[in-house]
Design an enzyme around this catalytic site. Structure first.
Site, PDB file in Angstrom:
ATOM      1  N   ASP A  89      90.224 -24.655 -51.971  1.00  0.00           N
ATOM      2  CA  ASP A  89      89.965 -24.683 -50.538  1.00  0.00           C
ATOM      3  C   ASP A  89      89.893 -26.110 -50.018  1.00  0.00           C
ATOM      4  O   ASP A  89      90.439 -26.431 -48.975  1.00  0.00           O
ATOM      5  CB  ASP A  89      88.670 -23.906 -50.204  1.00  0.00           C
ATOM      6  CG  ASP A  89      87.485 -24.289 -51.085  1.00  0.00           C
ATOM      7  OD1 ASP A  89      87.624 -25.192 -51.948  1.00  0.00           O
ATOM      8  OD2 ASP A  89      86.410 -23.690 -50.912  1.00  0.00           O
ATOM      9  N   GLY A 120      85.780 -20.223 -53.250  1.00  0.00           N
ATOM     10  CA  GLY A 120      86.235 -20.698 -51.940  1.00  0.00           C
ATOM     11  C   GLY A 120      87.700 -20.473 -51.621  1.00  0.00           C
ATOM     12  O   GLY A 120      88.069 -20.334 -50.463  1.00  0.00           O
ATOM     13  N   PHE A 134      80.661 -31.511 -43.518  1.00  0.00           N
ATOM     14  CA  PHE A 134      80.500 -30.237 -44.201  1.00  0.00           C
ATOM     15  C   PHE A 134      81.077 -29.126 -43.327  1.00  0.00           C
ATOM     16  O   PHE A 134      80.686 -28.974 -42.171  1.00  0.00           O
ATOM     17  CB  PHE A 134      79.024 -29.967 -44.499  1.00  0.00           C
ATOM     18  CG  PHE A 134      78.840 -28.778 -45.385  1.00  0.00           C
ATOM     19  CD1 PHE A 134      79.042 -28.886 -46.759  1.00  0.00           C
ATOM     20  CD2 PHE A 134      78.511 -27.541 -44.859  1.00  0.00           C
ATOM     21  CE1 PHE A 134      78.915 -27.781 -47.586  1.00  0.00           C
ATOM     22  CE2 PHE A 134      78.382 -26.424 -45.677  1.00  0.00           C
ATOM     23  CZ  PHE A 134      78.584 -26.551 -47.045  1.00  0.00           C
ATOM     24  N   VAL A 135      82.013 -28.360 -43.877  1.00  0.00           N
ATOM     25  CA  VAL A 135      82.676 -27.307 -43.104  1.00  0.00           C
ATOM     26  C   VAL A 135      82.537 -25.950 -43.799  1.00  0.00           C
ATOM     27  O   VAL A 135      82.335 -25.888 -45.012  1.00  0.00           O
ATOM     28  CB  VAL A 135      84.185 -27.621 -42.895  1.00  0.00           C
ATOM     29  CG1 VAL A 135      84.371 -28.861 -42.045  1.00  0.00           C
ATOM     30  CG2 VAL A 135      84.911 -27.783 -44.230  1.00  0.00           C
ATOM     31  N   ASP A 163      81.976 -21.788 -47.847  1.00  0.00           N
ATOM     32  CA  ASP A 163      80.642 -21.229 -47.597  1.00  0.00           C
ATOM     33  C   ASP A 163      79.560 -22.285 -47.439  1.00  0.00           C
ATOM     34  O   ASP A 163      79.725 -23.441 -47.832  1.00  0.00           O
ATOM     35  CB  ASP A 163      80.221 -20.370 -48.790  1.00  0.00           C
ATOM     36  CG  ASP A 163      79.880 -21.231 -50.007  1.00  0.00           C
ATOM     37  OD1 ASP A 163      80.746 -22.025 -50.423  1.00  0.00           O
ATOM     38  OD2 ASP A 163      78.736 -21.156 -50.506  1.00  0.00           O
ATOM     39  N   ARG A 200      81.793 -17.255 -45.252  1.00  0.00           N
ATOM     40  CA  ARG A 200      83.164 -17.255 -45.805  1.00  0.00           C
ATOM     41  C   ARG A 200      84.103 -16.433 -44.940  1.00  0.00           C
ATOM     42  O   ARG A 200      85.311 -16.649 -44.926  1.00  0.00           O
ATOM     43  CB  ARG A 200      83.168 -16.668 -47.225  1.00  0.00           C
ATOM     44  CG  ARG A 200      82.376 -17.485 -48.235  1.00  0.00           C
ATOM     45  CD  ARG A 200      82.686 -17.003 -49.641  1.00  0.00           C
ATOM     46  NE  ARG A 200      81.749 -17.510 -50.640  1.00  0.00           N
ATOM     47  CZ  ARG A 200      81.861 -18.672 -51.261  1.00  0.00           C
ATOM     48  NH1 ARG A 200      82.851 -19.479 -50.965  1.00  0.00           N
ATOM     49  NH2 ARG A 200      80.976 -19.047 -52.159  1.00  0.00           N
ATOM     50  N   ASP A 211      87.159 -32.819 -52.167  1.00  0.00           N
ATOM     51  CA  ASP A 211      86.016 -33.604 -51.699  1.00  0.00           C
ATOM     52  C   ASP A 211      85.785 -34.779 -52.660  1.00  0.00           C
ATOM     53  O   ASP A 211      86.327 -35.857 -52.464  1.00  0.00           O
ATOM     54  CB  ASP A 211      84.817 -32.654 -51.580  1.00  0.00           C
ATOM     55  CG  ASP A 211      83.550 -33.337 -51.150  1.00  0.00           C
ATOM     56  OD1 ASP A 211      83.629 -34.366 -50.476  1.00  0.00           O
ATOM     57  OD2 ASP A 211      82.465 -32.838 -51.494  1.00  0.00           O
ATOM     58  N   LYS A 265      89.129 -34.074 -47.484  1.00  0.00           N
ATOM     59  CA  LYS A 265      88.181 -34.871 -46.691  1.00  0.00           C
ATOM     60  C   LYS A 265      88.586 -36.333 -46.680  1.00  0.00           C
ATOM     61  O   LYS A 265      89.138 -36.850 -47.647  1.00  0.00           O
ATOM     62  CB  LYS A 265      86.764 -34.735 -47.272  1.00  0.00           C
ATOM     63  CG  LYS A 265      86.119 -33.421 -46.912  1.00  0.00           C
ATOM     64  CD  LYS A 265      84.641 -33.435 -47.229  1.00  0.00           C
ATOM     65  CE  LYS A 265      84.061 -32.041 -47.064  1.00  0.00           C
ATOM     66  NZ  LYS A 265      82.669 -31.950 -47.485  1.00  0.00           N
TER      67      LYS A 265
HETATM   68  P1  IMP Z   1      85.127 -31.512 -55.247  1.00  0.00           P
HETATM   69  O1  IMP Z   1      85.061 -30.964 -56.636  1.00  0.00           O
HETATM   70  O2  IMP Z   1      83.976 -32.432 -54.932  1.00  0.00           O
HETATM   71  O3  IMP Z   1      86.464 -32.086 -54.856  1.00  0.00           O
HETATM   72  O4  IMP Z   1      84.834 -30.329 -54.249  1.00  0.00           O
HETATM   73  C1  IMP Z   1      85.538 -29.193 -54.241  1.00  0.00           C
HETATM   74  C2  IMP Z   1      84.654 -27.972 -54.104  1.00  0.00           C
HETATM   75  O5  IMP Z   1      83.391 -28.249 -53.459  1.00  0.00           O
HETATM   76  C3  IMP Z   1      85.369 -27.012 -53.219  1.00  0.00           C
HETATM   77  O6  IMP Z   1      86.117 -26.118 -54.006  1.00  0.00           O
HETATM   78  C4  IMP Z   1      84.268 -26.326 -52.458  1.00  0.00           C
HETATM   79  O7  IMP Z   1      83.868 -25.196 -53.164  1.00  0.00           O
HETATM   80  C5  IMP Z   1      83.132 -27.314 -52.441  1.00  0.00           C
HETATM   81  N1  IMP Z   1      83.083 -28.041 -51.144  1.00  0.00           N
HETATM   82  C6  IMP Z   1      83.405 -29.331 -50.924  1.00  0.00           C
HETATM   83  N2  IMP Z   1      83.240 -29.679 -49.644  1.00  0.00           N
HETATM   84  C7  IMP Z   1      82.796 -28.561 -49.017  1.00  0.00           C
HETATM   85  C8  IMP Z   1      82.448 -28.280 -47.641  1.00  0.00           C
HETATM   86  O8  IMP Z   1      82.515 -29.110 -46.718  1.00  0.00           O
HETATM   87  N3  IMP Z   1      82.037 -27.008 -47.379  1.00  0.00           N
HETATM   88  C9  IMP Z   1      81.965 -26.042 -48.345  1.00  0.00           C
HETATM   89  N4  IMP Z   1      82.280 -26.268 -49.627  1.00  0.00           N
HETATM   90  C10 IMP Z   1      82.697 -27.523 -49.967  1.00  0.00           C
HETATM   91 MG    MG Z   2      85.148 -24.329 -54.630  1.00  0.00          MG
END
Ligand code: IMP
Ligand code: MG
Length: 188
Positions: free
Chosen positions: A106, A50, A158-159, A165, A171, A109, A137
């Site tokens: 990117d 991402g 979700f974006v 992606d 992407r 979350d 987020k």
């Molecule tokens: P985390 O590990 O839950 O903080 O999420 C980070 C990873 O989840 C990011 O690097 C993205 O690849 C993916 N991700 C989280 N939210 C989204 C979204 O809204 N759209 C697309 N990919 C996401």
């Molecule tokens: Mg990622």
């Protein structure tokens, strides 16, 4: 592809302006003598897939000697719309012992990716590990995860676009957008 967009959250112009500001801030923070331990060089590590577009735009505006390492982490495999837990899929870091590392992701979350990768780099001997995310987020888990640079705060939706992606599609959209429900069903 344009017909799949529900709404544009952040336009490419706003992204470009913010990326320039982030690059200026990162450059100032990593210019001697402000570097920690008198160090001078940084290794920038985009978290693939991402972060590849964000990182490409960002580093071309950082006029410092940098090296690049790569990490691939998967959290939203296939057509997932919620994190399935972060899994390290690949690593091409070279020797980061004694290097000041700046992770680039990117979006923040659940925080699972950062919490997986920061300790890994410390174990590999990095002198310091900072992180920069384009998007964060609006959810407690994201706010509680410590990062050093944030591009934009966004709602907990979700974006896709600008590297992000859905099932590995979208992407290449230049803006950060949400998707219409029909598109999500069709591309699942
Ligand atoms: P985390 O590990 O839950 O903080 O999420 C980070 C990873 O989840 C990011 O690097 C993205 O690849 C993916 N991700 C989280 N939210 C989204 C979204 O809204 N759209 C697309 N990919 C996401
Ligand atoms: Mg990622």
């Amino acid at each position: 592809m344009q017909g799949d967009i529900e709404r544009v959250l952040i336009s490419q112009d706003r992204i470009a302006r913010r990326v320039r500001e982030l690059a200026e801030q990162i450059t100032a923070d990593h210019t001697p003598p402000r570097m920690p331990d008198g160090g001078e060089e940084i290794t920038i590590v985009p978290i693939l897939t991402g972060a590849f577009i964000f990182c490409g735009d960002l580093i071309r505006q950082i006029p410092l000697p940098i090296q690049i390492g790569l990490l691939t982490v998967s959290s939203y495999p296939g057509s997932s719309l919620r994190t399935q837990g972060s899994q390290l899929l690949g690593k091409q870091l070279g020797d980061v012992r004694g290097h000041h590392v700046l992770l680039i992701d990117d979006i923040l979350d659940s925080g699972g990716t950062i919490k997986l990768v920061v300790p890994l780099l410390k174990e590999l001997g990095a002198a310091s590990v900072k992180s920069c995310v384009l998007l964060r987020k609006d959810r407690p888990a994201a706010k509680e995860t410590v990062v050093d640079y944030v591009g934009f705060e966004i709602p907990d939706e979700f974006v896709v676009g600008y590297g992000l992606d859905y099932n590995n599609y979208y992407r290449n959209l230049p803006d950060i957008v949400t998707l219409r429900a029909e598109a999500i069903e069709r591309k699942a």
